[in-house]
Design a protein around this motif. Structure first.
Motif, mmCIF file in Angstrom:
data_model
loop_
_atom_site.group_PDB
_atom_site.id
_atom_site.type_symbol
_atom_site.label_atom_id
_atom_site.label_comp_id
_atom_site.label_asym_id
_atom_site.label_seq_id
_atom_site.Cartn_x
_atom_site.Cartn_y
_atom_site.Cartn_z
ATOM 1 N N ASP A 1 0.811 -1.235 0.000
ATOM 2 C CA ASP A 1 0.000 0.000 0.000
ATOM 3 C C ASP A 1 0.836 1.274 0.000
ATOM 4 O O ASP A 1 0.404 2.313 0.521
ATOM 5 C CB ASP A 1 -0.949 0.035 1.220
ATOM 6 C CG ASP A 1 -1.933 -1.109 1.199
ATOM 7 O OD1 ASP A 1 -2.466 -1.417 0.115
ATOM 8 O OD2 ASP A 1 -2.169 -1.711 2.272
ATOM 9 N N ILE A 2 2.029 1.224 -0.558
ATOM 10 C CA ILE A 2 2.911 2.400 -0.507
ATOM 11 C C ILE A 2 2.291 3.631 -1.190
ATOM 12 O O ILE A 2 2.376 4.737 -0.636
ATOM 13 C CB ILE A 2 4.313 2.059 -1.085
ATOM 14 C CG1 ILE A 2 4.961 0.919 -0.290
ATOM 15 C CG2 ILE A 2 5.227 3.288 -1.118
ATOM 16 C CD1 ILE A 2 5.198 1.191 1.187
ATOM 17 N N PRO A 3 1.643 3.479 -2.375
ATOM 18 C CA PRO A 3 1.033 4.678 -2.968
ATOM 19 C C PRO A 3 0.022 5.336 -2.017
ATOM 20 O O PRO A 3 -0.082 6.566 -1.947
ATOM 21 C CB PRO A 3 0.331 4.143 -4.228
ATOM 22 C CG PRO A 3 1.062 2.881 -4.555
ATOM 23 C CD PRO A 3 1.474 2.309 -3.233
ATOM 24 N N TRP A 4 -0.716 4.538 -1.267
ATOM 25 C CA TRP A 4 -1.709 5.047 -0.318
ATOM 26 C C TRP A 4 -1.024 5.846 0.788
ATOM 27 O O TRP A 4 -1.461 6.925 1.169
ATOM 28 C CB TRP A 4 -2.475 3.842 0.255
ATOM 29 C CG TRP A 4 -3.744 4.189 0.961
ATOM 30 C CD1 TRP A 4 -4.922 4.537 0.381
ATOM 31 C CD2 TRP A 4 -3.948 4.208 2.375
ATOM 32 N NE1 TRP A 4 -5.862 4.773 1.349
ATOM 33 C CE2 TRP A 4 -5.300 4.575 2.575
ATOM 34 C CE3 TRP A 4 -3.144 3.960 3.472
ATOM 35 C CZ2 TRP A 4 -5.836 4.692 3.853
ATOM 36 C CZ3 TRP A 4 -3.683 4.071 4.737
ATOM 37 C CH2 TRP A 4 -5.020 4.448 4.918
ATOM 38 N N PHE A 5 0.130 5.315 1.281
ATOM 39 C CA PHE A 5 0.878 6.037 2.327
ATOM 40 C C PHE A 5 1.511 7.310 1.768
ATOM 41 O O PHE A 5 1.607 8.316 2.464
ATOM 42 C CB PHE A 5 1.954 5.130 2.940
ATOM 43 C CG PHE A 5 1.368 3.968 3.703
ATOM 44 C CD1 PHE A 5 0.503 4.176 4.759
ATOM 45 C CD2 PHE A 5 1.682 2.659 3.356
ATOM 46 C CE1 PHE A 5 -0.060 3.111 5.460
ATOM 47 C CE2 PHE A 5 1.125 1.597 4.048
ATOM 48 C CZ PHE A 5 0.254 1.818 5.096
#
Ligand code: NDP
Length: 326
Positions: free
Chosen positions: A127-131
């Motif tokens: 979920d890096i894009p979300w973070f």
């Protein structure tokens, strides 16, 4: 894959005749010349701008040569595609008849590609894009990580690069599905083959990784109907060729959230035009077609081996089959 020592030995023994011409607008001639000359000291290695006697050219190492490039070379014995994807060569009607075409299969190239695929997969799975988006809002946005086996990653294309990447993904604990034309076996990977299995594989993919060659059979394979078979919110990673995917349909599905996010290294048109709406999408990561490149120091061994084979009258390895397009 041939070991470097074997290649040095056989290449030196065979002492190939004639000269090799190099053509690429992307690769460093000096680096390639050094790596090749170390293995084939007797071979003349010329940049295309240095060729004075085209009849002396026996070998061509080329990436996307212009139309008619090979026409003045009556004694060509081998065309080496400077890369893995041969779609810009096969199907052209200016290829000299009967001259074999090989591609580079370099373990370091496969490793570099697997590194990119792993990075992109982990980025989506964690979920890096979300973070990243939460960070821009200044938000401490906790989202509990999922176990890797709960993320299903489907790899379309299990060739030199796809099989390596699928293996690396399963080593990370992901549930990995693979798809190819003919049945393949890769430890820890649920392998499927043939058109009949494609929709089933796509419909199980939380992350879909495209690693197919571009051929008449695969052009536009990921059309709107197939992309809609992805589970809602799935991520798409395309490191193969843009024209495998209907880019307009992908765009619409990214806007609607049916495709949650995409990592794209390749596009229908390259460079991607400056006004393409993909550039501005928060859920899209764009890189300029560099997921992997051929590395002179490691690829030179295989090239020298093939030149040695051809100069002794043997068939080269890693020959592409123009009838199937890869
Ligand atoms: P290979 O030719 O080694 O393997 C191709 C794979 O795709 C094989 O598993 C093959 O099946 C499968 N395949 C081909 N046609 C079909 C079809 N019609 N239906 C189902 N499966 C099919 O390719 P590589 O792994 O070396 O490379 C894949 C692509 O990656 C290259 O063609 C190139 O376009 C791209 N690439 C991109 C780079 C980048 O920087 N972005 C760098 C290098 C390559 P089977 O096993 O049955 O033959």
């Amino acid at each position: 894959m041939t070991s470097g020592n074997t290649a040095i030995g056989s290449a030196t023994l065979a002492a190939p005749s004639g000269a090799l011409v190099f053509y690429s607008q992307f690769d460093d001639f000096t680096a390639w010349k050094q790596a090749l000359q170390a293995r084939m000291p007797q071979l003349r290695i010329l940049h295309e701008s240095e060729v004075d006697d085209p009849a002396a050219i026996h070998y061509a190492l080329a990436w996307k040569p212009p139309t008619g490039f090979f026409d003045p070379m009556p004694n060509l014995r081998l065309i080496i595609n400077l890369g893995a994807g041969v779609d810009s060569l096969v199907g052209r009607n200016d290829l000299p008849a009967g001259v074999p075409i090989t591609r580079i299969t370099d373990p370091h190239m496969a490793r570099m590609m697997a590194g990119y695929v792993l990075f992109a997969t982990l980025r989506h799975a964690r979920d890096i894009p979300w973070f990243e988006q939460a960070q821009r809002r200044g938000e401490w946005a906790y989202r509990h990580p999922r176990a890797p086996e709960d993320t299903r990653v489907a790899v379309l294309g299990l060739g030199e690069l796809g099989a390596y990447a699928a293996h690396e993904l399963q080593r990370q604990g992901f549930t990995v599905l693979g798809w190819s034309r003919s049945p393949r076996q890769i430890e820890g990977v649920q392998c499927h083959a043939g058109m009949g299995a494609l929709d089933t594989v796509i419909s199980q993919a939380d992350i879909l990784v495209i690693m197919l060659p571009l051929t008449p059979q695969t052009r536009g394979l990921l059309d709107q109907a197939r992309l809609e078979k992805l589970p809602r919110g799935a991520a798409l990673i395309n490191v193969a060729r843009g024209a495998l995917v209907d880019q307009a349909a992908m765009m619409t599905l990214l806007q609607s959230g049916h495709i949650g996010a995409a990592t794209l290294d390749v596009f229908e048109r390259e460079p991607l035009p400056g006004d393409d709406p993909l550039w501005a999408m928060d859920n899209v990561l764009i890189t300029p077609h560099l997921a992997s490149v051929a590395i002179p120091a490691s690829a030179a061994a295989q090239i020298a081996e093939n030149i040695a084979r051809v100069s002794r009258g043997d068939a080269p390895t890693n020959q592409i089959d123009p009838s199937r397009g890869y």
